[in-house]
Design a protein around this motif. Structure first.
Motif, short mmCIF file in Angstrom:
data_model
loop_
_atom_site.label_atom_id
_atom_site.label_comp_id
_atom_site.label_asym_id
_atom_site.label_seq_id
_atom_site.Cartn_x
_atom_site.Cartn_y
_atom_site.Cartn_z
N ASP A 102 7.75 -7.80 -8.96
CA ASP A 102 8.27 -6.50 -8.45
C ASP A 102 7.33 -5.78 -7.56
OD1 ASP A 102 6.70 -5.89 -10.26
OD2 ASP A 102 8.35 -5.32 -11.85
N ARG A 103 7.71 -4.65 -7.28
CA ARG A 103 6.77 -3.81 -6.53
C ARG A 103 5.38 -3.34 -7.54
NH1 ARG A 103 8.30 -1.69 -1.86
NH2 ARG A 103 10.33 -2.13 -1.35
N GLU A 104 5.59 -3.33 -8.86
CA GLU A 104 4.63 -2.95 -9.78
C GLU A 104 3.60 -3.85 -9.81
OE1 GLU A 104 5.89 -2.26 -13.87
OE2 GLU A 104 3.86 -2.11 -14.46
N GLU A 107 1.27 -3.87 -6.47
CA GLU A 107 0.08 -2.92 -6.49
C GLU A 107 -1.00 -3.84 -6.66
OE1 GLU A 107 0.03 0.36 -5.84
OE2 GLU A 107 2.11 -0.05 -5.40
#
Ligand code: G6P
Ligand code: MG
Length: 216
Positions: A36-38, A41
Protein backbone atom coordinates in the motif's frame (compact mmCIF):
# COMPACT_ATOMS: atom_id res chain seq x y z
CA UNK A 1 23.86 33.92 2.67
CA UNK A 2 21.86 31.55 0.51
CA UNK A 3 23.65 30.83 -2.78
CA UNK A 4 21.97 27.67 -4.12
CA UNK A 5 19.12 25.20 -3.81
CA UNK A 6 19.35 21.49 -4.60
CA UNK A 7 15.99 20.02 -5.56
CA UNK A 8 14.77 16.48 -5.43
CA UNK A 9 12.62 15.79 -8.50
CA UNK A 10 9.94 13.12 -7.98
CA UNK A 11 7.28 14.49 -5.63
CA UNK A 12 8.87 17.95 -5.40
CA UNK A 13 8.89 19.40 -8.91
CA UNK A 14 6.23 17.08 -10.31
CA UNK A 15 4.05 14.25 -9.10
CA UNK A 16 6.00 11.42 -10.76
CA UNK A 17 6.25 9.79 -7.30
CA UNK A 18 2.69 8.62 -7.98
CA UNK A 19 3.70 6.95 -11.27
CA UNK A 20 6.66 5.21 -9.63
CA UNK A 21 4.15 3.83 -7.11
CA UNK A 22 1.70 2.65 -9.79
CA UNK A 23 4.45 0.97 -11.81
CA UNK A 24 5.95 -0.85 -8.79
CA UNK A 25 2.46 -1.92 -7.75
CA UNK A 26 1.87 -3.50 -11.18
CA UNK A 27 5.19 -5.33 -10.92
CA UNK A 28 4.15 -6.47 -7.43
CA UNK A 29 0.93 -7.90 -8.87
CA UNK A 30 2.90 -9.95 -11.41
CA UNK A 31 4.97 -11.60 -8.67
CA UNK A 32 2.24 -11.85 -6.03
CA UNK A 33 3.42 -9.10 -3.67
CA UNK A 34 0.84 -6.49 -2.75
CA UNK A 35 1.67 -3.27 -0.93
CA UNK A 36 0.00 0.00 0.00
CA UNK A 37 0.91 3.68 0.03
CA UNK A 38 2.28 3.44 3.53
CA UNK A 39 4.87 0.86 2.41
CA UNK A 40 5.50 2.96 -0.71
CA UNK A 41 6.84 5.79 1.49
CA UNK A 42 9.92 3.59 2.02
CA UNK A 43 10.52 3.45 -1.74
CA UNK A 44 10.62 7.22 -2.12
CA UNK A 45 14.07 8.62 -2.75
CA UNK A 46 15.88 5.30 -3.05
CA UNK A 47 17.24 3.72 -6.23
CA UNK A 48 15.44 1.37 -8.60
CA UNK A 49 17.48 -1.63 -7.43
CA UNK A 50 16.99 -0.90 -3.74
CA UNK A 51 13.25 -0.42 -4.30
CA UNK A 52 13.00 -3.85 -5.93
CA UNK A 53 14.93 -5.45 -3.05
CA UNK A 54 12.54 -3.91 -0.48
CA UNK A 55 9.51 -5.18 -2.40
CA UNK A 56 10.99 -8.68 -2.71
CA UNK A 57 11.87 -8.65 1.02
CA UNK A 58 8.27 -7.70 1.81
CA UNK A 59 7.12 -10.88 0.01
CA UNK A 60 10.00 -12.93 1.45
CA UNK A 61 11.22 -13.45 -2.13
CA UNK A 62 14.73 -11.96 -2.00
CA UNK A 63 16.33 -15.27 -2.90
CA UNK A 64 13.66 -16.30 -5.40
CA UNK A 65 15.22 -14.58 -8.43
CA UNK A 66 18.58 -14.51 -10.18
CA UNK A 67 20.35 -11.18 -10.77
CA UNK A 68 19.31 -11.44 -14.44
CA UNK A 69 15.66 -11.90 -13.48
CA UNK A 70 15.88 -8.91 -11.14
CA UNK A 71 17.32 -6.81 -13.96
CA UNK A 72 14.41 -7.90 -16.18
CA UNK A 73 11.95 -6.84 -13.47
CA UNK A 74 13.58 -3.42 -13.18
CA UNK A 75 13.46 -2.98 -16.96
CA UNK A 76 9.79 -4.03 -16.96
CA UNK A 77 8.96 -1.52 -14.21
CA UNK A 78 10.91 1.27 -15.89
CA UNK A 79 9.26 0.61 -19.28
CA UNK A 80 5.83 0.84 -17.66
CA UNK A 81 6.87 3.97 -15.73
CA UNK A 82 8.09 5.65 -18.93
CA UNK A 83 4.81 4.74 -20.63
CA UNK A 84 2.87 6.32 -17.73
CA UNK A 85 4.83 9.59 -17.84
CA UNK A 86 4.80 9.87 -21.64
CA UNK A 87 2.25 12.68 -21.67
CA UNK A 88 3.53 14.86 -18.85
CA UNK A 89 3.98 18.52 -19.76
CA UNK A 90 4.36 21.93 -18.11
CA UNK A 91 0.88 21.50 -16.63
CA UNK A 92 2.24 18.69 -14.44
CA UNK A 93 4.65 20.97 -12.60
CA UNK A 94 3.47 21.03 -8.97
CA UNK A 95 1.83 24.22 -7.59
CA UNK A 96 4.26 26.88 -6.38
CA UNK A 97 7.27 25.46 -8.21
CA UNK A 98 7.40 27.70 -11.30
CA UNK A 99 7.12 30.95 -9.28
CA UNK A 100 9.84 29.63 -6.95
CA UNK A 101 12.19 28.76 -9.84
CA UNK A 102 11.57 32.21 -11.35
CA UNK A 103 12.26 33.99 -8.04
CA UNK A 104 15.47 32.00 -7.55
CA UNK A 105 16.61 32.92 -11.04
CA UNK A 106 15.85 36.61 -10.51
CA UNK A 107 17.80 36.55 -7.27
CA UNK A 108 20.76 34.82 -8.87
CA UNK A 109 20.47 31.71 -6.71
CA UNK A 110 21.91 28.62 -8.41
CA UNK A 111 19.81 25.49 -8.84
CA UNK A 112 20.77 21.82 -8.88
CA UNK A 113 18.92 18.53 -9.24
CA UNK A 114 19.76 15.88 -6.64
CA UNK A 115 17.48 13.00 -7.66
CA UNK A 116 18.11 9.25 -7.55
CA UNK A 117 16.21 8.94 -10.82
CA UNK A 118 18.03 8.10 -14.03
CA UNK A 119 14.97 9.50 -15.81
CA UNK A 120 15.44 12.99 -14.33
CA UNK A 121 16.86 14.79 -17.42
CA UNK A 122 14.09 13.39 -19.64
CA UNK A 123 11.39 14.47 -17.16
CA UNK A 124 12.86 17.99 -16.80
CA UNK A 125 12.82 18.28 -20.60
CA UNK A 126 9.18 17.21 -20.74
CA UNK A 127 8.26 19.73 -18.03
CA UNK A 128 10.11 22.44 -19.96
CA UNK A 129 12.20 23.51 -16.94
CA UNK A 130 15.61 21.94 -17.58
CA UNK A 131 17.17 25.33 -18.41
CA UNK A 132 16.63 26.60 -14.85
CA UNK A 133 19.16 24.11 -13.51
CA UNK A 134 22.88 24.80 -13.42
CA UNK A 135 23.72 21.17 -12.76
CA UNK A 136 22.13 17.73 -12.51
CA UNK A 137 23.87 15.15 -10.34
CA UNK A 138 24.21 11.85 -12.20
CA UNK A 139 22.89 9.28 -9.70
CA UNK A 140 25.06 6.55 -11.23
CA UNK A 141 28.14 8.53 -10.15
CA UNK A 142 27.11 8.44 -6.48
CA UNK A 143 28.57 5.69 -4.26
CA UNK A 144 25.82 5.74 -1.62
CA UNK A 145 22.26 6.75 -2.42
CA UNK A 146 19.83 8.53 -0.07
CA UNK A 147 19.60 8.40 2.99
CA UNK A 148 23.40 8.86 2.71
CA UNK A 149 24.42 12.49 2.13
CA UNK A 150 26.55 11.86 -1.00
CA UNK A 151 24.12 13.20 -3.61
CA UNK A 152 23.62 16.57 -1.87
CA UNK A 153 27.38 16.86 -1.26
CA UNK A 154 27.91 16.17 -4.99
CA UNK A 155 25.42 18.94 -5.84
CA UNK A 156 27.42 21.37 -3.69
CA UNK A 157 30.69 20.27 -5.32
CA UNK A 158 29.29 20.50 -8.84
CA UNK A 159 28.09 24.06 -8.16
CA UNK A 160 31.24 24.89 -6.23
CA UNK A 161 29.14 26.36 -3.42
CA UNK A 162 29.61 25.28 0.22
CA UNK A 163 26.79 23.25 1.81
CA UNK A 164 26.43 25.98 4.48
CA UNK A 165 25.15 28.31 1.74
CA UNK A 166 22.70 25.80 0.31
CA UNK A 167 19.23 24.42 0.89
CA UNK A 168 17.96 20.97 -0.12
CA UNK A 169 14.27 20.35 -0.81
CA UNK A 170 12.79 16.86 -0.46
CA UNK A 171 9.51 14.96 -0.15
CA UNK A 172 10.96 11.71 1.24
CA UNK A 173 12.26 10.78 4.67
CA UNK A 174 15.39 9.23 3.12
CA UNK A 175 15.93 12.54 1.34
CA UNK A 176 15.60 14.68 4.48
CA UNK A 177 18.15 12.49 6.26
CA UNK A 178 20.45 12.82 3.24
CA UNK A 179 20.18 16.65 3.28
CA UNK A 180 20.62 16.90 7.05
CA UNK A 181 23.70 14.67 7.01
CA UNK A 182 25.21 16.75 4.18
CA UNK A 183 24.90 19.71 6.60
CA UNK A 184 22.63 21.64 4.24
CA UNK A 185 19.48 23.33 5.53
CA UNK A 186 16.57 20.96 4.82
CA UNK A 187 13.15 21.89 3.53
CA UNK A 188 10.57 19.11 3.62
CA UNK A 189 7.34 18.84 1.66
CA UNK A 190 4.59 16.71 3.22
CA UNK A 191 4.58 14.75 6.45
CA UNK A 192 8.22 14.24 7.40
CA UNK A 193 10.42 14.20 10.45
CA UNK A 194 13.45 16.35 11.17
CA UNK A 195 13.19 18.86 8.34
CA UNK A 196 14.58 22.28 9.32
CA UNK A 197 11.53 23.82 7.66
CA UNK A 198 8.44 21.79 6.76
CA UNK A 199 5.57 22.78 4.46
CA UNK A 200 2.45 20.67 3.86
CA UNK A 201 2.65 20.92 0.06
CA UNK A 202 4.65 22.61 -2.71
CA UNK A 203 1.97 25.33 -2.91
CA UNK A 204 3.36 26.70 0.37
CA UNK A 205 6.95 26.80 -0.93
CA UNK A 206 7.66 30.45 -1.56
CA UNK A 207 10.90 32.32 -1.95
CA UNK A 208 10.42 34.84 0.88
CA UNK A 209 9.47 32.27 3.54
CA UNK A 210 12.30 29.95 2.52
CA UNK A 211 14.84 32.79 2.80
CA UNK A 212 13.35 33.90 6.14
CA UNK A 213 13.63 30.36 7.55
CA UNK A 214 17.15 29.90 6.20
CA UNK A 215 18.32 33.18 7.76
CA UNK A 216 16.58 32.45 11.04
C1 G6P B 1 13.59 8.79 -7.08
C2 G6P B 1 12.22 8.29 -6.65
C3 G6P B 1 12.24 6.80 -6.43
C4 G6P B 1 12.83 6.09 -7.64
C5 G6P B 1 14.26 6.58 -7.87
C6 G6P B 1 14.91 5.92 -9.07
O1 G6P B 1 14.40 8.85 -5.97
O2 G6P B 1 11.81 8.94 -5.47
O3 G6P B 1 10.92 6.38 -6.20
O4 G6P B 1 12.82 4.70 -7.47
O5 G6P B 1 14.22 7.98 -8.06
O6 G6P B 1 14.26 6.35 -10.22
P1 G6P B 1 14.43 5.74 -11.67
O7 G6P B 1 13.62 6.67 -12.53
O8 G6P B 1 15.90 5.80 -12.00
O9 G6P B 1 13.92 4.36 -11.63
MG1 MG C 1 11.10 12.59 -4.09
Amino acid sequence: MLKAIAFDLDGVLTDTAEYHYLAWKELGKKIGIDFDREFNEKLKGISRGESLELILALGDQQKAYTPEEKTEMMVWKNDLYIELIQNITKKDILPGILPLLEALKENNIKMAIASASKNAPMILEKLGIISYFDTIVDPSSIANGKPFPDIFIAASEQLNIPVSQMIGIEDSQAGITSINDSQMFSVGVGVLEQADYLVPSTAELNFDSIIAQFNN
